[in-house]
Design a protein around this motif. Structure first.
Motif, PDB file in Angstrom:
ATOM      1  N   ILE A  89       0.851  -1.206   0.000  1.00 47.11           N
ATOM      2  CA  ILE A  89       0.000   0.000   0.000  1.00 47.11           C
ATOM      3  C   ILE A  89       0.875   1.240   0.000  1.00 47.11           C
ATOM      4  CG2 ILE A  89      -1.609   1.337   1.423  1.00 47.11           C
ATOM      5  CD1 ILE A  89      -2.866  -1.378   2.238  1.00 47.11           C
ATOM      6  N   GLU A 107     -10.930   2.083  -7.641  1.00 48.18           N
ATOM      7  CA  GLU A 107     -10.591   1.900  -6.237  1.00 48.18           C
ATOM      8  C   GLU A 107     -10.523   0.408  -5.942  1.00 48.18           C
ATOM      9  OE1 GLU A 107     -11.978   4.709  -2.765  1.00 48.18           O
ATOM     10  OE2 GLU A 107     -13.443   3.124  -3.043  1.00 48.18           O
ATOM     11  N   ASN A 109     -10.286  -2.149  -2.634  1.00 44.96           N
ATOM     12  CA  ASN A 109     -10.340  -2.306  -1.177  1.00 44.96           C
ATOM     13  C   ASN A 109     -10.349  -3.774  -0.811  1.00 44.96           C
ATOM     14  OD1 ASN A 109     -10.620   0.492  -0.389  1.00 44.96           O
ATOM     15  ND2 ASN A 109     -12.643   0.425  -1.319  1.00 44.96           N
ATOM     16  N   LEU A 110      -9.781  -4.058   0.337  1.00 45.69           N
ATOM     17  CA  LEU A 110      -9.757  -5.434   0.835  1.00 45.69           C
ATOM     18  C   LEU A 110     -10.404  -5.462   2.214  1.00 45.69           C
ATOM     19  CD1 LEU A 110      -8.711  -8.387   0.563  1.00 45.69           C
ATOM     20  CD2 LEU A 110      -6.623  -7.629   1.652  1.00 45.69           C
ATOM     21  N   THR A 111     -11.358  -6.363   2.390  1.00 45.61           N
ATOM     22  CA  THR A 111     -12.043  -6.483   3.674  1.00 45.61           C
ATOM     23  C   THR A 111     -11.882  -7.904   4.193  1.00 45.61           C
ATOM     24  OG1 THR A 111     -13.718  -4.959   2.823  1.00 45.61           O
ATOM     25  CG2 THR A 111     -14.238  -6.105   4.880  1.00 45.61           C
ATOM     26  N   LYS A 122     -10.071  -3.524   7.294  1.00 47.44           N
ATOM     27  CA  LYS A 122     -10.262  -3.118   5.904  1.00 47.44           C
ATOM     28  C   LYS A 122      -9.015  -2.351   5.466  1.00 47.44           C
ATOM     29  CE  LYS A 122     -13.717  -0.945   2.990  1.00 47.44           C
ATOM     30  NZ  LYS A 122     -14.962  -0.212   2.881  1.00 47.44           N
ATOM     31  N   TRP A 123      -8.591  -2.600   4.260  1.00 45.23           N
ATOM     32  CA  TRP A 123      -7.423  -1.913   3.706  1.00 45.23           C
ATOM     33  C   TRP A 123      -7.816  -1.236   2.392  1.00 45.23           C
ATOM     34  CZ3 TRP A 123      -7.409  -6.874   5.619  1.00 45.23           C
ATOM     35  CH2 TRP A 123      -6.555  -7.143   6.721  1.00 45.23           C
ATOM     36  N   ALA A 124      -7.406   0.016   2.262  1.00 44.55           N
ATOM     37  CA  ALA A 124      -7.608   0.722   0.989  1.00 44.55           C
ATOM     38  C   ALA A 124      -6.322   0.537   0.187  1.00 44.55           C
ATOM     39  CB  ALA A 124      -7.879   2.197   1.236  1.00 44.55           C
ATOM     40  N   VAL A 125      -6.356  -0.374  -0.747  1.00 48.29           N
ATOM     41  CA  VAL A 125      -5.133  -0.743  -1.482  1.00 48.29           C
ATOM     42  C   VAL A 125      -4.772   0.315  -2.519  1.00 48.29           C
ATOM     43  CG1 VAL A 125      -4.080  -2.518  -2.944  1.00 48.29           C
ATOM     44  CG2 VAL A 125      -5.672  -3.183  -1.147  1.00 48.29           C
ATOM     45  N   TYR A 126      -5.788   0.784  -3.263  1.00 51.39           N
ATOM     46  CA  TYR A 126      -5.521   1.737  -4.347  1.00 51.39           C
ATOM     47  C   TYR A 126      -6.748   2.607  -4.521  1.00 51.39           C
ATOM     48  CZ  TYR A 126      -4.938   3.355  -9.210  1.00 51.39           C
ATOM     49  OH  TYR A 126      -4.840   4.120 -10.348  1.00 51.39           O
ATOM     50  N   SER A 127      -6.525   3.898  -4.738  1.00 51.70           N
ATOM     51  CA  SER A 127      -7.663   4.787  -4.971  1.00 51.70           C
ATOM     52  C   SER A 127      -7.280   5.910  -5.912  1.00 51.70           C
ATOM     53  CB  SER A 127      -8.151   5.366  -3.636  1.00 51.70           C
ATOM     54  OG  SER A 127      -9.271   6.190  -3.869  1.00 51.70           O
ATOM     55  N   SER A 159     -12.630  -5.925  -3.295  1.00 49.02           N
ATOM     56  CA  SER A 159     -13.604  -5.219  -4.140  1.00 49.02           C
ATOM     57  C   SER A 159     -12.841  -4.289  -5.075  1.00 49.02           C
ATOM     58  CB  SER A 159     -14.608  -4.447  -3.291  1.00 49.02           C
ATOM     59  OG  SER A 159     -13.969  -3.377  -2.664  1.00 49.02           O
TER      60      SER A 159
END
Lengths: 165, 339
Positions: A89, A107, A109-111, A122-127, A159
């Motif tokens: 990340i 975007e 996201n991994l939950t 939860k991780w926001a991998v790319y946005s 997602s």
């Protein structure tokens, strides 16, 4: 007699001009109809391309070496290494242009679903989102979450939202 | 009165001719415009197919896929694929191919770049109408096994120009493994265009080595540029690449990916160090960090180098060997592995 002849030729020319005028009006109506049909076919094709592009981007995200589990050079499909995830990340955020080329607008996201907890990690991998996308597709991928430190496997959902202008 | 009649008739005919010509010009311009639009949309359709192939390469590795495509002239250059006037530009594409792919059948192949961990997939594309002539030692045998059987290729242990035949290919590439490139072009290929015949000399082992690119100038081969390779996948890349510029450009992109993946592994090693209670495991991770740092810094240099330098390749190679031993040590001690 002369006046009669003049009128006759004028009427003939006027006839020819009016026939041509109506002919071009009919052509114009046909062209407008054809362009409308062609445009709607193009919209359908464009939608199809957006969908296939979305699938391609989702596949790229799932198979990124930065996230994929590996043990002794052997990679495991549909698996994310949690220790690599945190480092990835940070690397992705520091190299926006490079990852835009791979993942474009959207975007990821991994939950974590299992082991379940009160606050689902939860991780926001790319946005990199756009305000008013022309189209947007959301893909959910079930994924295995591997913790190398504890040598345990969990379960999560990746997602992947892809947008196009 | 008769003159006036004659004038009116002639004027009518002239008017009819002008109107008819205007209608013909109108419909001709519509047809020409429609033809251009159809051609562009067909080119774009072909480009979309190529885009799907490039995307698919990032997912699958170790695959060989022959494809039947329409008979287009596909142009490939550094970070760009073109069909006619349409093109796609990439920031960092990894695709080794001839500059121009002709014919209705292409072969695609993917190999992983594992130095020492998988950081990129290398995609190779060529036409079945391109010919590859491999000459050399055991390294040639390894390359021949790796190249697809669908390719038009010939393999020889010793160079004998009389055995090289012209089978009417638009492109021919001679690859010499640990053997010298002859100064003269084989007579069967001498009449081909200079841009259609090229040679490379691969010197080294499967793990690493140097690549010299030669071009045809009349009846002679002249050295154009030297480069280096790391691992089997980049050696095969040199065989597929049209010229040293394409090879170096794509290898820049490969090492750029390698740098980023190495940064992730550096983070993982630090996380493992922080999360383990065992001092022996912590020692292994601590010892591996300098090697990861060396791989990262050499990859960073190679990602921007005009030419792939053998000294940086040697650095990555030796650091990879040391890192592998640390990884094996982690496995031996039942510590979580670095990669």
């Amino acid at each position: 007699m002369n006046k009669k002849l003049e009128k006759k030729s004028q009427i003939q020319m006027f006839e020819t001009i009016s026939v041509l005028f109506i002919f071009f009006i009919l052509i114009g109506i046909g062209a407008i109809f054809y362009v409308r049909v062609y445009k709607s076919n193009l919209d359908i094709t464009k939608y199809g391309y957006s969908q296939s592009k979305s699938v391609a981007i989702a596949q790229r995200a799932m198979f990124l070496p930065e996230l994929q589990c590996s043990k002794n050079k052997i990679t495991t499909d549909n698996c994310i290494d949690l220790l690599k995830l945190e480092a990835a990340i940070s690397v992705i955020n520091s190299n926006e242009i490079h990852y835009y080329d791979l993942l474009e607008f959207g975007e990821i996201n991994l939950t974590q679903v299992y082991p379940s907890s009160a606050s689902a990690p939860k991780w926001a991998v790319y946005s990199r989102k756009i305000e008013r996308p022309a189209s947007s597709f959301l893909t959910f991928v079930p994924i295995s979450l591997y913790d190398p430190a504890a040598d345990t496997y969990g379960y999560g959902v990746l997602s992947i939202e892809t947008q196009s202008k | 009165m008769k003159n006036k009649k004659a004038f009116e008739i002639q004027f009518n005919w002239i008017f009819v001719l002008i109107a008819g010509a205007a209608i013909l010009i109108f419909f001709s311009s519509v047809i020409i415009k429609q033809k251009g639009i159809t051609q562009s949309s067909t080119n774009i359709e072909m480009l979309k197919q190529m885009e799907n192939i490039v995307s698919g390469a990032g997912v699958s590795t170790g695959t060989i896929v022959p494809l039947n495509i329409p008979n287009f002239d596909i142009k490939i250059s550094c970070n760009k694929i073109s069909v006619g006037y349409s093109s796609i530009q990439y920031q960092s594409m990894v695709l080794f191919a001839p500059l121009s792919i002709k014919g209705g059948r292409i072969i695609t192949q993917t190999l992983a770049f594992n130095e020492p961990y998988r950081s990129a997939n290398l995609l190779f594309i060529t036409s079945v109408q391109a010919k590859y002539i491999l000459i050399g030692d055991a390294l040639m045998t390894e390359a021949n096994k790796t190249l697809p059987s669908e390719l038009d290729k010939e393999a020889f242990n010793i160079y004998d120009p009389s055995k090289i035949r012209n089978t009417n290919n638009y492109r021919a590439k001679l690859v010499f493994f640990n053997a010298n490139v002859p100064s003269e072009v084989p007579s069967s290929l001498a009449k081909m265009q200079d841009s259609g015949v090229m040679a490379i000399k691969v010197t080294g082992r499967i793990e690493k080595g140097t690549v010299d690119f030669y071009k045809k100038s009349g009846n002679a081969f002249t050295l154009s540029e030297s480069s280096a390779y790391l691992g089997k996948s980049s050696m095969i890349a040199a065989i597929y690449a049209e010229n040293p510029e394409m090879y170096n450009c794509n290898m820049n992109n490969v090492f750029s990916r390698n740098r980023l993946v190495t940064q992730v592994y550096q983070g993982k090693a630090r996380n493992l160090m922080a999360n383990t209670a065992r001092p022996d495991c912590r020692q292994v991770y601590s010892d591996s960090l300098p090697y990861l740092n060396r791989i990262e810094s050499s990859s960073s240099r190679l990602s921007q180098a005009q030419r792939i330098d053998i000294s940086d390749i040697n650095d990555i190679s030796s650091a990879s060997i040391s890192l592998e031993s640390q990884n094996a040590e982690a496995q031996k001690l039942s510590c979580p592995m670095i990669y």
